[in-house]
Design a protein around this motif. Structure first.
Motif, PDB file in Angstrom:
ATOM      1  N   ALA A   1      36.811 -32.374  74.762  1.00 51.26           N
ATOM      2  CA  ALA A   1      38.148 -31.850  74.582  1.00 51.26           C
ATOM      3  C   ALA A   1      38.618 -32.290  73.229  1.00 51.26           C
ATOM      4  CB  ALA A   1      39.102 -32.345  75.653  1.00 51.26           C
ATOM      5  N   ARG A   2      39.522 -31.578  72.558  1.00 48.86           N
ATOM      6  CA  ARG A   2      39.989 -31.929  71.230  1.00 48.86           C
ATOM      7  C   ARG A   2      40.724 -33.236  71.252  1.00 48.86           C
ATOM      8  NH1 ARG A   2      43.523 -27.917  67.550  1.00 48.86           N
ATOM      9  NH2 ARG A   2      45.185 -29.110  68.423  1.00 48.86           N
ATOM     10  N   LEU A   3      41.418 -33.557  72.361  1.00 47.35           N
ATOM     11  CA  LEU A   3      42.133 -34.819  72.468  1.00 47.35           C
ATOM     12  C   LEU A   3      41.145 -35.979  72.397  1.00 47.35           C
ATOM     13  CD1 LEU A   3      44.810 -36.260  72.890  1.00 47.35           C
ATOM     14  CD2 LEU A   3      44.459 -36.064  75.357  1.00 47.35           C
ATOM     15  N   VAL A   4      40.010 -35.862  73.071  1.00 48.77           N
ATOM     16  CA  VAL A   4      38.972 -36.890  73.000  1.00 48.77           C
ATOM     17  C   VAL A   4      38.438 -36.998  71.579  1.00 48.77           C
ATOM     18  CG1 VAL A   4      36.698 -37.571  73.859  1.00 48.77           C
ATOM     19  CG2 VAL A   4      38.366 -36.567  75.423  1.00 48.77           C
ATOM     20  N   ARG A   5      38.285 -35.864  70.944  1.00 46.84           N
ATOM     21  CA  ARG A   5      37.775 -35.857  69.566  1.00 46.84           C
ATOM     22  C   ARG A   5      38.733 -36.570  68.620  1.00 46.84           C
ATOM     23  NH1 ARG A   5      33.944 -32.564  67.209  1.00 46.84           N
ATOM     24  NH2 ARG A   5      34.152 -32.212  64.985  1.00 46.84           N
ATOM     25  N   ARG A   6      40.035 -36.283  68.753  1.00 49.32           N
ATOM     26  CA  ARG A   6      41.027 -36.944  67.901  1.00 49.32           C
ATOM     27  C   ARG A   6      41.068 -38.444  68.193  1.00 49.32           C
ATOM     28  NH1 ARG A   6      44.571 -32.439  69.196  1.00 49.32           N
ATOM     29  NH2 ARG A   6      45.743 -33.828  70.571  1.00 49.32           N
ATOM     30  N   ALA A   7      40.996 -38.802  69.478  1.00 46.78           N
ATOM     31  CA  ALA A   7      40.998 -40.224  69.835  1.00 46.78           C
ATOM     32  C   ALA A   7      39.793 -40.924  69.223  1.00 46.78           C
ATOM     33  CB  ALA A   7      41.002 -40.386  71.353  1.00 46.78           C
ATOM     34  N   GLY A   8      38.633 -40.257  69.222  1.00 49.52           N
ATOM     35  CA  GLY A   8      37.448 -40.838  68.603  1.00 49.52           C
ATOM     36  C   GLY A   8      37.611 -41.049  67.114  1.00 49.52           C
ATOM     37  N   LEU A   9      38.228 -40.075  66.431  1.00 52.37           N
ATOM     38  CA  LEU A   9      38.468 -40.216  64.996  1.00 52.37           C
ATOM     39  C   LEU A   9      39.443 -41.349  64.702  1.00 52.37           C
ATOM     40  CD1 LEU A   9      38.730 -36.453  63.972  1.00 52.37           C
ATOM     41  CD2 LEU A   9      36.896 -38.040  63.377  1.00 52.37           C
ATOM     42  N   VAL A  10      40.474 -41.466  65.522  1.00 54.28           N
ATOM     43  CA  VAL A  10      41.422 -42.573  65.350  1.00 54.28           C
ATOM     44  C   VAL A  10      40.719 -43.911  65.540  1.00 54.28           C
ATOM     45  CG1 VAL A  10      43.456 -43.692  66.339  1.00 54.28           C
ATOM     46  CG2 VAL A  10      43.444 -41.215  65.986  1.00 54.28           C
ATOM     47  N   LEU A  11      39.867 -43.998  66.558  1.00 54.77           N
ATOM     48  CA  LEU A  11      39.131 -45.235  66.804  1.00 54.77           C
ATOM     49  C   LEU A  11      38.218 -45.578  65.632  1.00 54.77           C
ATOM     50  CD1 LEU A  11      38.431 -47.495  68.822  1.00 54.77           C
ATOM     51  CD2 LEU A  11      36.675 -45.985  69.774  1.00 54.77           C
ATOM     52  N   VAL A  12      37.541 -44.580  65.084  1.00 56.29           N
ATOM     53  CA  VAL A  12      36.662 -44.801  63.930  1.00 56.29           C
ATOM     54  C   VAL A  12      37.459 -45.287  62.728  1.00 56.29           C
ATOM     55  CG1 VAL A  12      35.163 -43.671  62.248  1.00 56.29           C
ATOM     56  CG2 VAL A  12      34.900 -43.169  64.671  1.00 56.29           C
ATOM     57  N   GLY A  13      38.591 -44.624  62.445  1.00 54.39           N
ATOM     58  CA  GLY A  13      39.381 -44.989  61.275  1.00 54.39           C
ATOM     59  C   GLY A  13      39.945 -46.397  61.356  1.00 54.39           C
ATOM     60  N   ILE A  14      40.550 -46.735  62.496  1.00 52.60           N
ATOM     61  CA  ILE A  14      41.164 -48.052  62.642  1.00 52.60           C
ATOM     62  C   ILE A  14      40.117 -49.159  62.630  1.00 52.60           C
ATOM     63  CG2 ILE A  14      42.461 -49.525  64.219  1.00 52.60           C
ATOM     64  CD1 ILE A  14      44.018 -47.074  65.096  1.00 52.60           C
ATOM     65  N   THR A  15      39.045 -48.961  63.380  1.00 49.17           N
ATOM     66  CA  THR A  15      38.008 -49.989  63.470  1.00 49.17           C
ATOM     67  C   THR A  15      37.284 -50.173  62.139  1.00 49.17           C
ATOM     68  OG1 THR A  15      37.695 -49.311  65.770  1.00 49.17           O
ATOM     69  CG2 THR A  15      36.079 -50.828  64.843  1.00 49.17           C
ATOM     70  N   SER A  16      37.042 -49.074  61.426  1.00 51.60           N
ATOM     71  CA  SER A  16      36.373 -49.167  60.123  1.00 51.60           C
ATOM     72  C   SER A  16      37.233 -49.900  59.106  1.00 51.60           C
ATOM     73  CB  SER A  16      36.033 -47.770  59.610  1.00 51.60           C
ATOM     74  OG  SER A  16      35.111 -47.122  60.455  1.00 51.60           O
ATOM     75  N   ALA A  17      38.551 -49.694  59.185  1.00 52.05           N
ATOM     76  CA  ALA A  17      39.445 -50.412  58.277  1.00 52.05           C
ATOM     77  C   ALA A  17      39.495 -51.897  58.593  1.00 52.05           C
ATOM     78  CB  ALA A  17      40.856 -49.810  58.361  1.00 52.05           C
ATOM     79  N   ALA A  18      39.323 -52.252  59.877  1.00 50.99           N
ATOM     80  CA  ALA A  18      39.393 -53.659  60.280  1.00 50.99           C
ATOM     81  C   ALA A  18      38.063 -54.381  60.128  1.00 50.99           C
ATOM     82  CB  ALA A  18      39.861 -53.758  61.737  1.00 50.99           C
ATOM     83  N   ALA A  19      36.948 -53.663  60.182  1.00 50.07           N
ATOM     84  CA  ALA A  19      35.626 -54.299  60.178  1.00 50.07           C
ATOM     85  C   ALA A  19      35.374 -55.214  58.985  1.00 50.07           C
ATOM     86  CB  ALA A  19      34.539 -53.231  60.276  1.00 50.07           C
ATOM     87  N   PRO A  20      35.725 -54.824  57.739  1.00 56.69           N
ATOM     88  CA  PRO A  20      35.461 -55.723  56.605  1.00 56.69           C
ATOM     89  C   PRO A  20      36.183 -57.056  56.688  1.00 56.69           C
ATOM     90  CG  PRO A  20      35.856 -53.487  55.839  1.00 56.69           C
ATOM     91  CD  PRO A  20      36.220 -53.509  57.284  1.00 56.69           C
ATOM     92  N   PHE A  21      37.200 -57.148  57.517  1.00 54.37           N
ATOM     93  CA  PHE A  21      37.959 -58.392  57.642  1.00 54.37           C
ATOM     94  C   PHE A  21      37.572 -59.179  58.895  1.00 54.37           C
ATOM     95  CE2 PHE A  21      40.548 -55.197  55.485  1.00 54.37           C
ATOM     96  CZ  PHE A  21      40.791 -55.840  54.270  1.00 54.37           C
ATOM     97  N   ALA A  22      36.460 -58.797  59.515  1.00 55.09           N
ATOM     98  CA  ALA A  22      36.000 -59.497  60.716  1.00 55.09           C
ATOM     99  C   ALA A  22      35.721 -60.962  60.384  1.00 55.09           C
ATOM    100  CB  ALA A  22      34.740 -58.835  61.270  1.00 55.09           C
ATOM    101  N   PRO A  23      36.204 -61.908  61.199  1.00 55.27           N
ATOM    102  CA  PRO A  23      36.049 -63.326  60.879  1.00 55.27           C
ATOM    103  C   PRO A  23      34.633 -63.854  61.077  1.00 55.27           C
ATOM    104  CG  PRO A  23      37.147 -63.067  62.982  1.00 55.27           C
ATOM    105  CD  PRO A  23      37.023 -61.696  62.410  1.00 55.27           C
ATOM    106  N   ASN A  24      33.828 -63.181  61.875  1.00 51.69           N
ATOM    107  CA  ASN A  24      32.460 -63.636  62.137  1.00 51.69           C
ATOM    108  C   ASN A  24      31.600 -62.442  62.499  1.00 51.69           C
ATOM    109  OD1 ASN A  24      32.961 -63.182  65.016  1.00 51.69           O
ATOM    110  ND2 ASN A  24      34.162 -65.071  64.914  1.00 51.69           N
ATOM    111  N   ILE A  25      30.295 -62.703  62.658  1.00 50.27           N
ATOM    112  CA  ILE A  25      29.353 -61.619  62.926  1.00 50.27           C
ATOM    113  C   ILE A  25      29.583 -61.008  64.301  1.00 50.27           C
ATOM    114  CG2 ILE A  25      27.575 -63.128  63.882  1.00 50.27           C
ATOM    115  CD1 ILE A  25      27.036 -60.035  61.654  1.00 50.27           C
ATOM    116  N   ALA A  26      30.031 -61.805  65.269  1.00 51.54           N
ATOM    117  CA  ALA A  26      30.297 -61.267  66.603  1.00 51.54           C
ATOM    118  C   ALA A  26      31.406 -60.223  66.558  1.00 51.54           C
ATOM    119  CB  ALA A  26      30.666 -62.398  67.567  1.00 51.54           C
ATOM    120  N   ALA A  27      32.475 -60.523  65.824  1.00 50.50           N
ATOM    121  CA  ALA A  27      33.566 -59.561  65.694  1.00 50.50           C
ATOM    122  C   ALA A  27      33.106 -58.304  64.964  1.00 50.50           C
ATOM    123  CB  ALA A  27      34.740 -60.198  64.958  1.00 50.50           C
TER     124      ALA A  27
END
Length: 263
Positions: free
Chosen positions: A42-68
């Motif tokens: 569904a397009r709603l699932v698709r948009r939610a996936g894009l939001v998840l990718v964008g937010i998580t990708s922006a946060a990943a470089p600031f991960a405090p450790n390898i587990a995060a």
């Protein structure tokens, strides 16, 4: 064919472009991430996936450790995994509504998937060389924003909600097939990993019967997780073979960069 019957038209480009764009994220990330390891429906699932990718990708470089960082990568995988099946479902629905053939749209998805998978190592190497390993995550932020804007502007509308849709979907889940496939692929991967040192053949002894049971169940279940009967279709089998070849080429392209960075 009688002259009075006209062939069905192809799906219009305005449906294909926004759907095809989202499908590039998954193969692109799957192939780019290998280079960065040296430095770190569904397009709603698709948009939610894009939001998840964008937010998580922006946060990943600031991960405090390898587990995060691993958690961030898993979440990105979930977000990108939603794009391809949702795109196929949207194409199928649009083809039914417009009485069109979906062949050109499905071909566009396949081209986007294969081309970007092969492009990933080169782009990943460029990003890692210029911005460090964080570059392969940051690139997803503008891609997710563009993908979300395009799908909201030109993508086909969501279908009206139907009662009982979720329960019907849950009833079609095949937990036995999923379990058999997970056991077979996990055991196979552990066996392949053991070949680098001392082969652990008992893993292969687990993988082989589990794979056989997966095939057997896929041929007999009503709604199997892996419908093995689909492999009888020549076009689908050809697509799987092309994907395997592309994945092999992509892995070979990534190795020289990894060796260079390691030295």
């Amino acid at each position: 064919m009688p002259q009075s019957e006209k062939p069905e038209p192809e799906l219009p480009g305005r449906f294909i472009t926004p759907i095809a764009f989202g499908t590039i994220l998954q193969p692109l990330n799957s192939s780019m991430i290998a280079v960065a390891l040296v430095g770190i429906r569904a397009r709603l699932v698709r948009r939610a996936g894009l939001v998840l990718v964008g937010i998580t990708s922006a946060a990943a470089p600031f991960a405090p450790n390898i587990a995060a960082l691993v958690v961030c990568r898993v979440l990105i995988g979930i977000g990108t995994a939603a794009q391809y099946p949702c795109g196929v479902a949207m194409i199928r629905r649009a083809a039914d509504q417009l009485r069109s053939r979906p062949g050109n749209a499905l071909a566009a998805l396949a081209i986007c998937s294969q081309v970007t998978a092969a492009l990933g190592p080169s782009l990943g190497g460029l990003l890692v060389g210029g911005f460090g390993w964080a570059g392969v995550f940051w690139i997803n932020v503008p891609l997710a924003l563009i993908g979300g804007a395009v799908i909201m502007r030109w993508g086909p509308a969501d279908p009206p909600a139907r009662g009982g849709g979720r329960m019907k979907a849950l009833a079609q889940v095949d937990p036995i097939g999923m379990l058999l496939f997970a056991v077979s692929i996990t055991a196979l991967m552990f066996w392949l990993l053991s070949l680098a040192a001392t082969p652990e053949w008992w893993w292969l002894g687990v993988a082989a019967p589990a794979a056989a049971l997966t095939v057997w169940w896929g041929l007999r279940a009503r709604d199997p997780f892996l419908d093995m009967r689909l492999l009888a279709r020549r076009g689908l089998s050809f697509t799987y073979g092309r994907t395997i070849v592309t994945a092999k080429v992509e892995s070979e392209m990534g190795r020289p960069w990894v060796r260079f960075r390691s030295s």
